[in-house]
Design an enzyme around this catalytic site. Structure first.
Site, PDB file in Angstrom:
ATOM      1  N   LYS A 167       0.857  -1.196   0.000  1.00  0.00           N
ATOM      2  CA  LYS A 167       0.000   0.000   0.000  1.00  0.00           C
ATOM      3  C   LYS A 167       0.887   1.238   0.000  1.00  0.00           C
ATOM      4  O   LYS A 167       1.502   1.575   0.990  1.00  0.00           O
ATOM      5  CB  LYS A 167      -0.924   0.038   1.224  1.00  0.00           C
ATOM      6  CG  LYS A 167      -2.130   0.871   0.904  1.00  0.00           C
ATOM      7  CD  LYS A 167      -2.593   2.005   1.760  1.00  0.00           C
ATOM      8  CE  LYS A 167      -1.893   3.056   2.433  1.00  0.00           C
ATOM      9  NZ  LYS A 167      -1.808   4.334   1.712  1.00  0.00           N
ATOM     10  N   GLY A 191       6.925   4.994   8.077  1.00  0.00           N
ATOM     11  CA  GLY A 191       6.071   6.173   8.116  1.00  0.00           C
ATOM     12  C   GLY A 191       6.209   6.862   9.469  1.00  0.00           C
ATOM     13  O   GLY A 191       7.228   6.715  10.144  1.00  0.00           O
ATOM     14  N   SER A 192       5.171   7.565   9.849  1.00  0.00           N
ATOM     15  CA  SER A 192       5.261   8.358  11.072  1.00  0.00           C
ATOM     16  C   SER A 192       5.109   7.489  12.318  1.00  0.00           C
ATOM     17  O   SER A 192       4.522   6.405  12.271  1.00  0.00           O
ATOM     18  CB  SER A 192       4.171   9.424  11.061  1.00  0.00           C
ATOM     19  OG  SER A 192       2.908   8.797  11.039  1.00  0.00           O
ATOM     20  N   THR A 193       5.616   7.982  13.415  1.00  0.00           N
ATOM     21  CA  THR A 193       5.511   7.288  14.698  1.00  0.00           C
ATOM     22  C   THR A 193       4.044   7.118  15.091  1.00  0.00           C
ATOM     23  O   THR A 193       3.631   6.058  15.565  1.00  0.00           O
ATOM     24  CB  THR A 193       6.281   8.093  15.767  1.00  0.00           C
ATOM     25  OG1 THR A 193       7.675   7.978  15.449  1.00  0.00           O
ATOM     26  CG2 THR A 193       6.043   7.573  17.165  1.00  0.00           C
ATOM     27  N   GLY A 217       2.645   4.365  13.050  1.00  0.00           N
ATOM     28  CA  GLY A 217       3.317   3.128  13.486  1.00  0.00           C
ATOM     29  C   GLY A 217       2.634   2.538  14.718  1.00  0.00           C
ATOM     30  O   GLY A 217       2.393   1.322  14.806  1.00  0.00           O
ATOM     31  N   GLU A 258       9.558   1.260  10.877  1.00  0.00           N
ATOM     32  CA  GLU A 258      10.605   2.276  10.676  1.00  0.00           C
ATOM     33  C   GLU A 258       9.885   3.611  10.735  1.00  0.00           C
ATOM     34  O   GLU A 258       9.152   3.964   9.819  1.00  0.00           O
ATOM     35  CB  GLU A 258      11.236   2.140   9.285  1.00  0.00           C
ATOM     36  CG  GLU A 258      11.873   0.817   8.989  1.00  0.00           C
ATOM     37  CD  GLU A 258      13.232   0.676   9.619  1.00  0.00           C
ATOM     38  OE1 GLU A 258      13.698   1.623  10.282  1.00  0.00           O
ATOM     39  OE2 GLU A 258      13.817  -0.405   9.450  1.00  0.00           O
ATOM     40  N   CYS A 261      13.576  10.759   6.873  1.00  0.00           N
ATOM     41  CA  CYS A 261      13.430  10.349   8.282  1.00  0.00           C
ATOM     42  C   CYS A 261      14.731  10.549   9.053  1.00  0.00           C
ATOM     43  O   CYS A 261      14.712  10.828  10.239  1.00  0.00           O
ATOM     44  CB  CYS A 261      12.975   8.902   8.356  1.00  0.00           C
ATOM     45  SG  CYS A 261      13.985   7.818   7.352  1.00  0.00           S
ATOM     46  N   GLU A 307       9.395  16.121  14.760  1.00  0.00           N
ATOM     47  CA  GLU A 307       9.918  15.879  13.420  1.00  0.00           C
ATOM     48  C   GLU A 307       9.177  16.786  12.442  1.00  0.00           C
ATOM     49  O   GLU A 307       7.969  16.686  12.283  1.00  0.00           O
ATOM     50  CB  GLU A 307       9.691  14.423  13.041  1.00  0.00           C
ATOM     51  CG  GLU A 307      10.275  14.109  11.690  1.00  0.00           C
ATOM     52  CD  GLU A 307      10.017  12.682  11.260  1.00  0.00           C
ATOM     53  OE1 GLU A 307       8.885  12.219  11.422  1.00  0.00           O
ATOM     54  OE2 GLU A 307      10.956  12.055  10.772  1.00  0.00           O
TER      55      GLU A 307
HETATM   56  P1  NAP Z   1       2.348   8.463   7.489  1.00  0.00           P
HETATM   57  O1  NAP Z   1       1.319   9.500   7.434  1.00  0.00           O
HETATM   58  O2  NAP Z   1       2.612   7.761   8.754  1.00  0.00           O
HETATM   59  O3  NAP Z   1       1.962   7.417   6.361  1.00  0.00           O
HETATM   60  C1  NAP Z   1       2.709   6.265   6.108  1.00  0.00           C
HETATM   61  C2  NAP Z   1       1.797   5.226   5.495  1.00  0.00           C
HETATM   62  O4  NAP Z   1       0.797   4.854   6.450  1.00  0.00           O
HETATM   63  C3  NAP Z   1       1.057   5.749   4.274  1.00  0.00           C
HETATM   64  O5  NAP Z   1       0.939   4.722   3.331  1.00  0.00           O
HETATM   65  C4  NAP Z   1      -0.273   6.138   4.857  1.00  0.00           C
HETATM   66  O6  NAP Z   1      -1.318   6.171   3.930  1.00  0.00           O
HETATM   67  C5  NAP Z   1      -0.490   5.052   5.892  1.00  0.00           C
HETATM   68  N1  NAP Z   1      -1.447   5.464   6.919  1.00  0.00           N
HETATM   69  C6  NAP Z   1      -1.771   6.718   7.327  1.00  0.00           C
HETATM   70  N2  NAP Z   1      -2.719   6.692   8.272  1.00  0.00           N
HETATM   71  C7  NAP Z   1      -3.028   5.400   8.474  1.00  0.00           C
HETATM   72  C8  NAP Z   1      -3.949   4.727   9.315  1.00  0.00           C
HETATM   73  N3  NAP Z   1      -4.766   5.387  10.138  1.00  0.00           N
HETATM   74  N4  NAP Z   1      -3.985   3.369   9.260  1.00  0.00           N
HETATM   75  C9  NAP Z   1      -3.187   2.696   8.411  1.00  0.00           C
HETATM   76  N5  NAP Z   1      -2.320   3.273   7.588  1.00  0.00           N
HETATM   77  C10 NAP Z   1      -2.219   4.608   7.604  1.00  0.00           C
HETATM   78  O7  NAP Z   1       3.757   8.994   7.007  1.00  0.00           O
HETATM   79  P2  NAP Z   1       4.019   9.896   5.741  1.00  0.00           P
HETATM   80  O8  NAP Z   1       3.399  11.213   6.020  1.00  0.00           O
HETATM   81  O9  NAP Z   1       3.635   9.183   4.511  1.00  0.00           O
HETATM   82  O10 NAP Z   1       5.617   9.952   5.749  1.00  0.00           O
HETATM   83  C11 NAP Z   1       6.312  10.739   6.642  1.00  0.00           C
HETATM   84  C12 NAP Z   1       6.738   9.961   7.873  1.00  0.00           C
HETATM   85  O11 NAP Z   1       7.421   8.783   7.504  1.00  0.00           O
HETATM   86  C13 NAP Z   1       7.691  10.733   8.729  1.00  0.00           C
HETATM   87  O12 NAP Z   1       7.329  10.651  10.069  1.00  0.00           O
HETATM   88  C14 NAP Z   1       9.021  10.030   8.521  1.00  0.00           C
HETATM   89  O13 NAP Z   1       9.927  10.120   9.542  1.00  0.00           O
HETATM   90  C15 NAP Z   1       8.621   8.638   8.281  1.00  0.00           C
HETATM   91  N6  NAP Z   1       9.643   7.922   7.532  1.00  0.00           N
HETATM   92  C16 NAP Z   1      10.451   7.038   8.194  1.00  0.00           C
HETATM   93  C17 NAP Z   1      11.449   6.352   7.529  1.00  0.00           C
HETATM   94  C18 NAP Z   1      12.329   5.351   8.240  1.00  0.00           C
HETATM   95  O14 NAP Z   1      12.925   4.531   7.578  1.00  0.00           O
HETATM   96  N7  NAP Z   1      12.448   5.380   9.531  1.00  0.00           N
HETATM   97  C19 NAP Z   1      11.635   6.556   6.160  1.00  0.00           C
HETATM   98  C20 NAP Z   1      10.803   7.471   5.514  1.00  0.00           C
HETATM   99  C21 NAP Z   1       9.820   8.141   6.219  1.00  0.00           C
HETATM  100  P3  NAP Z   1      -1.839   7.609   3.383  1.00  0.00           P
HETATM  101  O15 NAP Z   1      -0.731   8.222   2.658  1.00  0.00           O
HETATM  102  O16 NAP Z   1      -2.946   7.251   2.497  1.00  0.00           O
HETATM  103  O17 NAP Z   1      -2.260   8.419   4.566  1.00  0.00           O
END
Ligand code: NAP
Ligand code: MG
Length: 499
Positions: free
Chosen positions: A192, A245-247, A250, A268, A303, A402
């Site tokens: 996804k 994705g975000s904490t 997660g 992650e 990240c 962040e």
């Molecule tokens: P995000 O909002 O947490 O989204 C990540 C994924 O989760 C997306 O596919 C998102 O879908 C999905 N998601 C969102 N809400 C959800 C829910 N309620 N239930 C299930 N899935 C859900 O993160 P982002 O805004 O895409 O990316 C930024 C974040 O990713 C930052 O916090 C960054 O630090 C982190 N990140 C971490 C790493 C690492 O390796 N540690 C690498 C890259 C990024 P939708 O897009 O449709 O909402």
């Protein structure tokens, strides 16, 4: 570095490119079951590129069924590793052959400079797939140390159906870190992508099929997090969720797992990398260059972005001067121009979020030395200038949260224990960097820093051969290396009585 086509050629290709926009299940592109779509806007000019199928629980259900059936009948999971290796190598090769198209989709979708999507992201995807393809026929099981009349076999088996949920900052690169080892180990995958960046994930689904990955083994369901993402997280027949994705999200996946089938979860999540510069850094110019790239690469949407700059007091003045000189030279520009090294933010929402953080820096009394503005708005694009704050205090929002944008928070420190204390004062623990020529200080700092990855006199040194991941609320589980492969397997103990 691959040679990159000129500006005009990318503009031309952007006119002609086709945008994949349907769900990919059982080897076919289909509309979302409910017929819903959502718009895919380019942050370069705000243009709507296409309408993407909004997968929901029904689509996830079909994708998981298809993945399960493929797993159980062994069309992929039961292949000899060297056969999976051959097919994955062909997959990598096909991605390489489509590198221009994929890089362009990535750039149009999320505003990353074509320079980087073409020379970093897509080559990195190819490397990751090759690495795990190469690894899979070199992983052995174990024989337990038992007596002569018995035999204990410890084997690694694929988990089954792996759900991969990924973010938008390195869309295909992050996805490959999940699907490459998961597929190599013999699992079926349901991917996804983030709603801001579905295009490359959808495109490679067909490429995977062409390369010989059997239908049903690799499915892609675009859609919204709270619907498609949650459905995958709560599915009773998904064996593992691998999430980047975000904490905040997660934590939701832990909850989904606990409230459904106790599936494994690897996370992650976010980061707030402290980049610690001592006066005895081996080369301050190199440290300056890295500090600048560390926060402004990918518009800070990384990240591991080195978003907290900790500088030893006695060099603070001269370091900041050099840093500002370098940062001033960065010019936000059209991501389709190969000369551009600083593109847009991913979308309007993220742009607004970053501007709010900048506003909070002002409000809470930090010194704005550079940037802090939205520019080029007439283009319809999401441009924010590289932003540097100094005299940040550890309790300020911009030092704690962040931002995921081009915003640097600088704090001066007195000595190594003060630097360690400041660096560890965070809910995150993904990466930490230390610049010093004192070997013993470097080792002591590396031990004291609470981070999954510490770099000395270097920053963002990702290597396929070294595990990548965090501690604390940056998550757990590691990508890259054989550790990143093992997590997509489970151990089976087989005991045989020989007498
Ligand atoms: P995000 O909002 O947490 O989204 C990540 C994924 O989760 C997306 O596919 C998102 O879908 C999905 N998601 C969102 N809400 C959800 C829910 N309620 N239930 C299930 N899935 C859900 O993160 P982002 O805004 O895409 O990316 C930024 C974040 O990713 C930052 O916090 C960054 O630090 C982190 N990140 C971490 C790493 C690492 O390796 N540690 C690498 C890259 C990024 P939708 O897009 O449709 O909402
Ligand atoms: Mg999101």
């Amino acid at each position: 570095m691959p040679r990159i086509a000129p500006y005009e050629s990318w503009i031309q290709q952007a006119e002609e490119i086709e945008f994949p926009n349907q769900v990919f299940i059982e080897g076919e592109y289909v509309d979302a079951a409910a017929g819903q779509t959502f718009p895919c806007h380019s942050p370069i000019d705000g243009r709507c590129l296409t309408q993407i199928a909004a997968g929901d629980s029904e689509d996830v259900e079909r994708a998981v069924k298809s993945a399960r059936k493929a797993f159980e009948d062994g069309r992929w999971s039961a292949l000899p590793p060297k056969k999976r290796k051959r097919i994955l190598m062909a997959f990598a090769e096909k991605i390489r052959a489509h590198a221009d198209e994929l890089a362009l989709l990535e750039t149009l979708d999320m505003g990353k400079p074509i320079l980087f999507s073409r020379t970093h992201d897509i080559p990195s995807v190819v490397r990751t797939i090759r690495w795990y393809a190469e690894a899979i026929d070199k992983v052995y099981g174990e024989i337990a140390p038992l007596g002569n009349n018995e035999l204990g076999l410890i084997t690694r088996e694929p988990l089954g159906v792996v759900g991969a949920v990924v973010p938008w900052n390195f869309p295909l690169d992050m996805a490959a870190l999940k699907f490459a080892p998961a597929l190599a180990a013999g699992n079926s995958v349901v991917l996804k992508p983030a709603e801001q960046s579905s295009l490359t994930a959808l495109r490679i689904a067909a490429i995977a099929l062409e390369a010989g990955i059997p239908a049903g083994v690799f499915n892609v369901v675009p859609g919204k997090g709270p619907t498609a993402g949650q459905a995958l997280g709560r599915h009773m027949d998904v064996d593992m969720i691998s999430f980047t994705g975000s904490t905040e999200v997660g934590k939701l996946f832990l909850k989904y797992a606990g409230e459904s089938n106790m599936k494994q979860v690897a996370l992650e999540c976010g980061g707030k990398t402290p980049n610690i510069i001592f006066a005895d850094a081996p080369d301050l110019d190199v440290a300056v260059r890295n500090a600048v790239d560390g926060i402004f690469y990918n518009s800070g949407q990384v990240c591991t972005a080195a978003s907290r700059l900790l500088v030893e007091e006695k060099i603070h003045g001269e370091f900041m001067e050099a840093l500002l000189d370098a940062a001033r030279k960065i010019e936000p520009g059209d991501p389709l121009n190969p000369a551009t090294e600083f593109g847009t933010m991913v979308d309007e929402t993220q742009t607004g979020r970053v501007l709010e953080y900048i506003e909070s820096g002002h409000r809470e009394g930090a010194d704005l030395l550079l940037g802090g503005e939205r520019i080029n708005q007439e283009s319809g694009g999401c441009y924010i200038t590289p932003t540097v704050f100094d005299k940040v205090r550890r309790e300020m929002t911009i030092a704690r949260e962040e931002i995921f944008g081009p915003v640097l928070a600088t704090i001066a420190f007195s000595d190594s224990s003060n630097a360690t204390e400041l660096a560890n004062d965070s809910q995150y623990g993904l990466q930490a960097a230390v610049w010093t020529r004192d070997l013993s200080k470097a080792h002591k700092m590396a031990r004291a820093l609470k981070a999954g990855m510490v770099t000395i006199n270097s920053l963002d040194s990702y290597k396929e051969v070294m595990p990548f991941g965090g501690v604390k609320q940056s998550g757990f589980g590691r990508d890259f290396s054989l550790h990143g492969l093992h997590k997509y397997t489970q151990m089976k103990s087989t005991y045989i009585a020989l007498d």
